[in-house]
Design an enzyme around this catalytic site. Structure first.
Site, PDB file in Angstrom:
ATOM      1  N   THR A  43      -3.229   0.721  -6.880  1.00 32.35           N
ATOM      2  CA  THR A  43      -1.937   0.399  -7.491  1.00 32.35           C
ATOM      3  C   THR A  43      -1.162  -0.530  -6.477  1.00 32.35           C
ATOM      4  O   THR A  43      -1.859  -1.512  -7.505  1.00 32.35           O
ATOM      5  CB  THR A  43      -1.610   0.808  -8.147  1.00 32.35           C
ATOM      6  OG1 THR A  43      -2.438   0.975  -9.306  1.00 32.35           O
ATOM      7  CG2 THR A  43      -0.955  -0.117  -9.845  1.00 32.35           C
ATOM      8  N   SER A  90      -6.409   5.757  -4.458  1.00 34.30           N
ATOM      9  CA  SER A  90      -6.460   7.073  -3.948  1.00 34.30           C
ATOM     10  C   SER A  90      -6.375   8.739  -4.910  1.00 34.30           C
ATOM     11  O   SER A  90      -6.661   9.793  -4.034  1.00 34.30           O
ATOM     12  CB  SER A  90      -4.386   7.318  -4.057  1.00 34.30           C
ATOM     13  OG  SER A  90      -3.788   7.845  -4.670  1.00 34.30           O
ATOM     14  N   THR A 123      -0.234   5.691  -5.822  1.00 31.77           N
ATOM     15  CA  THR A 123       0.256   6.750  -6.235  1.00 31.77           C
ATOM     16  C   THR A 123      -0.538   8.406  -6.990  1.00 31.77           C
ATOM     17  O   THR A 123       0.080   9.751  -6.564  1.00 31.77           O
ATOM     18  CB  THR A 123       0.899   6.492  -7.367  1.00 31.77           C
ATOM     19  OG1 THR A 123       0.664   6.283  -8.521  1.00 31.77           O
ATOM     20  CG2 THR A 123       1.686   5.004  -7.624  1.00 31.77           C
ATOM     21  N   ASP A 124      -1.733   8.514  -7.247  1.00 29.73           N
ATOM     22  CA  ASP A 124      -1.966   9.538  -7.355  1.00 29.73           C
ATOM     23  C   ASP A 124      -1.835  10.740  -6.773  1.00 29.73           C
ATOM     24  O   ASP A 124      -1.727  12.128  -6.812  1.00 29.73           O
ATOM     25  CB  ASP A 124      -3.575   9.284  -8.156  1.00 29.73           C
ATOM     26  CG  ASP A 124      -3.488   8.601  -9.165  1.00 29.73           C
ATOM     27  OD1 ASP A 124      -2.240   7.955  -9.978  1.00 29.73           O
ATOM     28  OD2 ASP A 124      -5.071   7.900  -9.372  1.00 29.73           O
TER      29      ASP A 124
HETATM   30  N1  ASP Z   1      -5.263   5.228  -9.439  1.00 28.71           N
HETATM   31  C1  ASP Z   1      -4.297   4.998  -8.294  1.00 28.71           C
HETATM   32  C2  ASP Z   1      -4.188   5.092  -7.135  1.00 28.71           C
HETATM   33  O1  ASP Z   1      -4.045   6.381  -6.850  1.00 28.71           O
HETATM   34  C3  ASP Z   1      -3.613   4.515  -8.846  1.00 28.71           C
HETATM   35  C4  ASP Z   1      -1.896   3.776  -8.301  1.00 28.71           C
HETATM   36  O2  ASP Z   1      -2.158   3.269  -7.254  1.00 28.71           O
HETATM   37  O3  ASP Z   1      -0.980   4.004  -9.440  1.00 28.71           O
HETATM   38  O4  ASP Z   1      -4.391   4.830  -6.219  1.00 28.71           O
END
Ligand code: ASP
Length: 359
Positions: A43, A90, A123-124
């Site tokens: 993200t 991620s 973040t995931d």
């Molecule tokens: N789905 C995204 C990822 O993990 C969420 C994020 O980056 O916060 O790449």
């Protein structure tokens, strides 16, 4: 939010020459630390059609140069050597990409001119990648992961400040030897302890069991406790081309033994259980796991609760069933450690329990 792009191959990366420009001219002041910023997507590199959209965006579409360009203050903190390692959401992280990332970081940190590494990540699965690096990076130079909850295109995007803070931490002398760190929303976490605890909040990362390591704000970095368990140079783990097959199952009301039996039939080397409470397991699933353990599958009990330790279940019960306790690792981190332990030749519940008690 589909994954975009592929990771670079090792061969392609070997042709990269990550370095920082040296200061020029006589009497130039000592150069700022040289920090390699490795972008993997997420993200923090996400974009949506409009600035008020913080959920329907595409992750991993903004390149590393553009991420850096919106943070001019970086030039007062470090010299930057940017690399685009991958452009993935991620949630789609893969083990081959993990191998690429670990190898690239180890190569960079073995280079005299590189003083530290920052990894931008989604973040995931950040907590999984961070713990993997904590156990497999072979250097005491700082490695700091960061991410964002709002895409780069959003009003009040959190990525730019998180990136500045992560580089500040990587450039800070006191970060050396602390293991892999996560800098997020002004807090500094150990890779072993940190977990994502919110689907949307900007303060999405916590270390639920023992709290953050410290903080970073306005250029100041402060550690408030030390990392005690061994990491980086002090582990026996190395990344090889092969990853032992380890999966996760959960225990819950009415769960059957179907998933466990299917995994054993598929030939898994290990199963981590996200148990209830203190890693307790429904009697139907427990029997299936005991059968799996008796066939040589490593079975590790962790908890779905989100904080606290999983104590060995009256040592006799775990001994009788052939199970291992994950301690304070959540199921996803326990899976990382179990894969590394199996790859390093660890076998049997006694040796594996020692590994979990150590790391
Ligand atoms: N789905 C995204 C990822 O993990 C969420 C994020 O980056 O916060 O790449």
């Amino acid at each position: 939010m589909a994954a975009r792009g592929a990771s670079l191959t090792i061969a392609a990366m070997n042709t990269l020459t990550s370095s920082c420009a040296a200061p020029s001219g006589e009497g130039a002041t000592p150069p700022l630390p040289c920090i390699a910023v490795l972008a993997t997507g997420g993200t923090i590199a996400g974009a949506a059609a409009d600035a008020t959209n913080t959920s329907g965006y595409q992750a991993g579409v903004v390149g590393v140069e553009q991420l850096l360009s919106v943070v001019p203050a970086l030039s007062t903190v470090a010299r930057i050597a940017p690399e685009q390692i991958a452009s993935v959401d991620s949630k789609d992280m893969t083990m081959p990409l993990w191998t690429t990332l670990v190898q690239r970081i180890n190569t960079l940190l073995a280079t005299d001119g590189i003083d530290g590494v920052v990894v931008t990540h989604g973040t995931d699965t950040l907590e999984e990648t961070a713990y993997l690096l904590h156990l497999t990076v072979k250097s005491d130079k700082p490695v700091v992961l960061t991410a964002a909850m709002r895409p780069a295109s959003a009003l009040s995007a959190d990525g730019p400040l998180n990136l500045l803070n992560a580089v500040t931490v990587a450039a800070h002398a006191g970060s050396r030897g602390q293991g892999v760190l996560v800098a997020f929303n002004n807090k500094l976490h150990s890779a072993r302890d940190v977990v994502k605890t919110s689907t949307y909040a900007v303060d999405a990362f916590q270390s639920p069991e023992i709290g953050a390591l410290g903080w970073v704000q306005d250029g100041r970095v402060e550690f408030q406790r030390a990392v005690v368990r061994p990491h980086t140079l002090a582990t026996e783990f190395v990344i090889g081309p092969k990853w032992p097959h380890v999966e996760i199952v959960a225990s819950y009301a009415g769960v059957s033994r179907i998933a466990v039996d299917a995994l054993v039939a598929a030939g898994v080397r290990g199963i981590v259980v996200a148990g209830t409470g203190n890693g307790s397991i429904h009697v139907s699933m427990q029997q299936a796991l005991a059968d799996a353990a008796s066939q040589g599958v490593a079975v590790v009990r962790s908890s779905r609760v989100g904080s606290g330790h999983v104590m060995r279940n009256g040592a006799a019960a775990d001994d009788a069933l052939g199970f291992v306790s994950a301690g304070s690792l959540n199921p996803y981190k326990a899976r990382v450690l179990l894969m590394l332990a199996l790859a390093a030749g660890g076998t049997g519940p006694v040796a594996l329990q020692k590994t979990f008690d150590t790391y």
